[in-house]
Design a protein around this motif. Structure first.
Motif, PDB file in Angstrom:
ATOM      1  N   LEU A 100       0.804  -1.222   0.000  1.00 18.15           N
ATOM      2  CA  LEU A 100       0.000   0.000   0.000  1.00 18.15           C
ATOM      3  C   LEU A 100       0.833   1.266   0.000  1.00 18.15           C
ATOM      4  O   LEU A 100       0.467   2.271  -0.618  1.00 18.15           O
ATOM      5  CB  LEU A 100      -0.927   0.011   1.225  1.00 18.15           C
ATOM      6  CG  LEU A 100      -2.099  -0.957   1.228  1.00 18.15           C
ATOM      7  CD1 LEU A 100      -2.789  -0.942   2.576  1.00 18.15           C
ATOM      8  CD2 LEU A 100      -3.076  -0.613   0.122  1.00 18.15           C
ATOM      9  N   ASP A 101       1.974   1.236   0.702  1.00 16.30           N
ATOM     10  CA  ASP A 101       2.801   2.436   0.836  1.00 16.30           C
ATOM     11  C   ASP A 101       3.836   2.576  -0.273  1.00 16.30           C
ATOM     12  O   ASP A 101       4.677   3.469  -0.236  1.00 16.30           O
ATOM     13  CB  ASP A 101       3.504   2.456   2.197  1.00 16.30           C
ATOM     14  CG  ASP A 101       4.410   1.242   2.400  1.00 16.30           C
ATOM     15  OD1 ASP A 101       4.482   0.380   1.496  1.00 16.30           O
ATOM     16  OD2 ASP A 101       5.033   1.157   3.475  1.00 16.30           O
ATOM     17  N   GLY A 102       3.774   1.684  -1.253  1.00 13.97           N
ATOM     18  CA  GLY A 102       4.718   1.743  -2.354  1.00 13.97           C
ATOM     19  C   GLY A 102       6.005   0.990  -2.113  1.00 13.97           C
ATOM     20  O   GLY A 102       6.870   0.942  -2.997  1.00 13.97           O
ATOM     21  N   SER A 103       6.159   0.365  -0.940  1.00 12.60           N
ATOM     22  CA  SER A 103       7.364  -0.411  -0.657  1.00 12.60           C
ATOM     23  C   SER A 103       7.317  -1.742  -1.398  1.00 12.60           C
ATOM     24  O   SER A 103       6.239  -2.239  -1.728  1.00 12.60           O
ATOM     25  CB  SER A 103       7.498  -0.647   0.845  1.00 12.60           C
ATOM     26  OG  SER A 103       6.394  -1.381   1.335  1.00 12.60           O
ATOM     27  N   PRO A 104       8.477  -2.334  -1.678  1.00 15.03           N
ATOM     28  CA  PRO A 104       8.489  -3.602  -2.408  1.00 15.03           C
ATOM     29  C   PRO A 104       7.638  -4.669  -1.729  1.00 15.03           C
ATOM     30  O   PRO A 104       7.650  -4.811  -0.508  1.00 15.03           O
ATOM     31  CB  PRO A 104       9.980  -3.989  -2.406  1.00 15.03           C
ATOM     32  CG  PRO A 104      10.697  -2.687  -2.301  1.00 15.03           C
ATOM     33  CD  PRO A 104       9.846  -1.830  -1.408  1.00 15.03           C
ATOM     34  N   HIS A 105       6.911  -5.407  -2.527  1.00  9.68           N
ATOM     35  CA  HIS A 105       5.994  -6.422  -2.014  1.00  9.68           C
ATOM     36  C   HIS A 105       6.755  -7.630  -1.485  1.00  9.68           C
ATOM     37  O   HIS A 105       7.706  -8.108  -2.106  1.00  9.68           O
ATOM     38  CB  HIS A 105       5.045  -6.865  -3.127  1.00  9.68           C
ATOM     39  CG  HIS A 105       3.996  -7.831  -2.689  1.00  9.68           C
ATOM     40  ND1 HIS A 105       4.237  -9.185  -2.594  1.00  9.68           N
ATOM     41  CD2 HIS A 105       2.712  -7.652  -2.304  1.00  9.68           C
ATOM     42  CE1 HIS A 105       3.148  -9.800  -2.185  1.00  9.68           C
ATOM     43  NE2 HIS A 105       2.206  -8.890  -2.009  1.00  9.68           N
ATOM     44  N   THR A 106       6.326  -8.125  -0.325  1.00 14.43           N
ATOM     45  CA  THR A 106       6.813  -9.379   0.239  1.00 14.43           C
ATOM     46  C   THR A 106       5.610 -10.183   0.706  1.00 14.43           C
ATOM     47  O   THR A 106       4.464  -9.713   0.652  1.00 14.43           O
ATOM     48  CB  THR A 106       7.756  -9.142   1.434  1.00 14.43           C
ATOM     49  OG1 THR A 106       6.980  -8.656   2.548  1.00 14.43           O
ATOM     50  CG2 THR A 106       8.842  -8.128   1.096  1.00 14.43           C
ATOM     51  N   MET A 107       5.857 -11.364   1.212  1.00 14.49           N
ATOM     52  CA  MET A 107       4.768 -12.182   1.727  1.00 14.49           C
ATOM     53  C   MET A 107       4.168 -11.601   3.010  1.00 14.49           C
ATOM     54  O   MET A 107       3.102 -12.023   3.446  1.00 14.49           O
ATOM     55  CB  MET A 107       5.235 -13.612   1.975  1.00 14.49           C
ATOM     56  CG  MET A 107       5.557 -14.397   0.701  1.00 14.49           C
ATOM     57  SD  MET A 107       4.108 -14.730  -0.351  1.00 14.49           S
ATOM     58  CE  MET A 107       4.124 -13.344  -1.483  1.00 14.49           C
ATOM     59  N   LYS A 121      -1.363   7.136  -5.941  1.00 12.97           N
ATOM     60  CA  LYS A 121      -2.011   8.349  -5.443  1.00 12.97           C
ATOM     61  C   LYS A 121      -3.518   8.147  -5.342  1.00 12.97           C
ATOM     62  O   LYS A 121      -4.148   8.531  -4.343  1.00 12.97           O
ATOM     63  CB  LYS A 121      -1.694   9.529  -6.368  1.00 12.97           C
ATOM     64  CG  LYS A 121      -2.272  10.856  -5.907  1.00 12.97           C
ATOM     65  CD  LYS A 121      -1.876  11.969  -6.852  1.00 12.97           C
ATOM     66  CE  LYS A 121      -2.479  13.308  -6.410  1.00 12.97           C
ATOM     67  NZ  LYS A 121      -2.098  14.413  -7.351  1.00 12.97           N
ATOM     68  N   LEU A 122      -4.109   7.540  -6.372  1.00  9.74           N
ATOM     69  CA  LEU A 122      -5.540   7.246  -6.354  1.00  9.74           C
ATOM     70  C   LEU A 122      -5.878   6.299  -5.205  1.00  9.74           C
ATOM     71  O   LEU A 122      -6.872   6.482  -4.509  1.00  9.74           O
ATOM     72  CB  LEU A 122      -5.947   6.640  -7.695  1.00  9.74           C
ATOM     73  CG  LEU A 122      -7.417   6.305  -7.935  1.00  9.74           C
ATOM     74  CD1 LEU A 122      -7.742   6.384  -9.427  1.00  9.74           C
ATOM     75  CD2 LEU A 122      -7.753   4.897  -7.436  1.00  9.74           C
ATOM     76  N   LEU A 123      -5.035   5.296  -5.014  1.00 12.44           N
ATOM     77  CA  LEU A 123      -5.254   4.325  -3.941  1.00 12.44           C
ATOM     78  C   LEU A 123      -5.204   5.008  -2.580  1.00 12.44           C
ATOM     79  O   LEU A 123      -6.039   4.744  -1.709  1.00 12.44           O
ATOM     80  CB  LEU A 123      -4.196   3.232  -4.026  1.00 12.44           C
ATOM     81  CG  LEU A 123      -4.259   2.095  -3.010  1.00 12.44           C
ATOM     82  CD1 LEU A 123      -5.586   1.378  -3.065  1.00 12.44           C
ATOM     83  CD2 LEU A 123      -3.112   1.114  -3.241  1.00 12.44           C
TER      84      LEU A 123
END
Length: 270
Positions: free
Chosen positions: A232-239, A257-259
């Motif tokens: 959600l915060d734009g950080s790289p996705h992990t499990m 930004k829309l999110l």
């Protein structure tokens, strides 16, 4: 013992073939309730049993986690993560948007993925650092540069006792997307959402959830096809991420930004 992840890809592809043969040749059978409007069929269990048995025999050094029956065995750092029939509701209703999703995670990070869509006769594969393919041909994300030209896939709405609270941000997001993008789609399969971002069929996918069996395979495939996959915060996705957002890089800033706006209006919820 060090394991070359790329060497495990043929085993994952063979497992997907085994799963596909079961999915396309057996009726759903007895349906087992897992909660409010959540269920598993006999085929879900049959696929999980067959894939676990195959991988246990061929890759005994790798752990296993299935959606339906949990951990099958401990591994040495690497773990197979299986959704035997991703899109079970679709499968039950004869909708061909369903399939098997098999990922490989190393700690908290997915490193390999195979998604087989047997009713659509296509298989998506990827391993970290080697790119993504559909039936062996390289794929890449779309070149869309404006949200108004984008098709965005959304994850399913929540069900269960806390559904009203969890759905508030989902409804707010739907409203924001409907006002800004070309079309919103809810396909009913996290695996297809992510695979089709990778294949350029949809331009972004937003899921306000992150079950490992739903996302592990698709995250790798999307990333290897050039998608940005983030939390959600734009950080790289992990499990461990709260949400799963996969998007063509040119759209990422505007979509995030829309999110943010939608979640501010609707309240954040896992």
């Amino acid at each position: 013992m060090s394991i070359d992840v790329r060497a495990l890809l043929p085993f994952a592809e063979r497992a997907a073939t085994i799963a596909g043969e079961i999915i396309t040749t057996r009726a759903p059978g007895v349906v087992t309730a897992k909660g409010d409007r959540d269920m598993a069929t006999e085929v879900d269990f049959a696929v999980e049993h067959a894939v676990r048995e195959f991988l246990s025999r061929e890759t005994p050094e790798v752990g296993f986690l299935g959606e339906e029956e949990g951990a099958g065995r401990a591994g040495e750092g690497l773990t197979w993560v299986l959704d035997p029939v991703d899109g079970t509701a679709n499968f039950l209703h004869g909708i061909p948007l369903c399939g098997v999703s098999l990922g490989l995670i190393d700690g908290d990070l997915p490193v390999l993925g195979v998604i087989g869509l047997p009713f659509l006769n296509v298989r998506y594969s990827a391993a970290e650092g080697v790119g993504a393919t559909a039936d062996g041909s390289p794929i890449q994300v779309s070149g869309a540069r404006n949200l108004r030209d984008a098709i965005v896939a959304m994850g399913d709405y929540a069900v269960g006792e806390d559904a009203p609270e969890r759905n508030r941000p989902r409804f707010a997001l739907t409203e924001e997307l409907a006002a800004r993008v070309q079309r919103v789609r809810m396909l009913g399969s996290a695996a297809i959402d992510l695979a089709w971002v990778a294949d350029g069929k949809v331009d972004a996918n937003v899921m306000l959830s992150n079950n490992p069996w739903d996302t592990a395979a698709g995250v790798v495939i999307a990333r290897e096809a050039g998608a940005l996959v983030v939390d959600l915060d734009g950080s790289p996705h992990t499990m461990s991420s709260q949400a799963t957002i996969a998007v063509s890089p040119a759209l990422a800033a505007d979509l995030l930004k829309l999110l943010s706006t939608a979640l501010l209006h609707g309240g954040t919820s896992e």
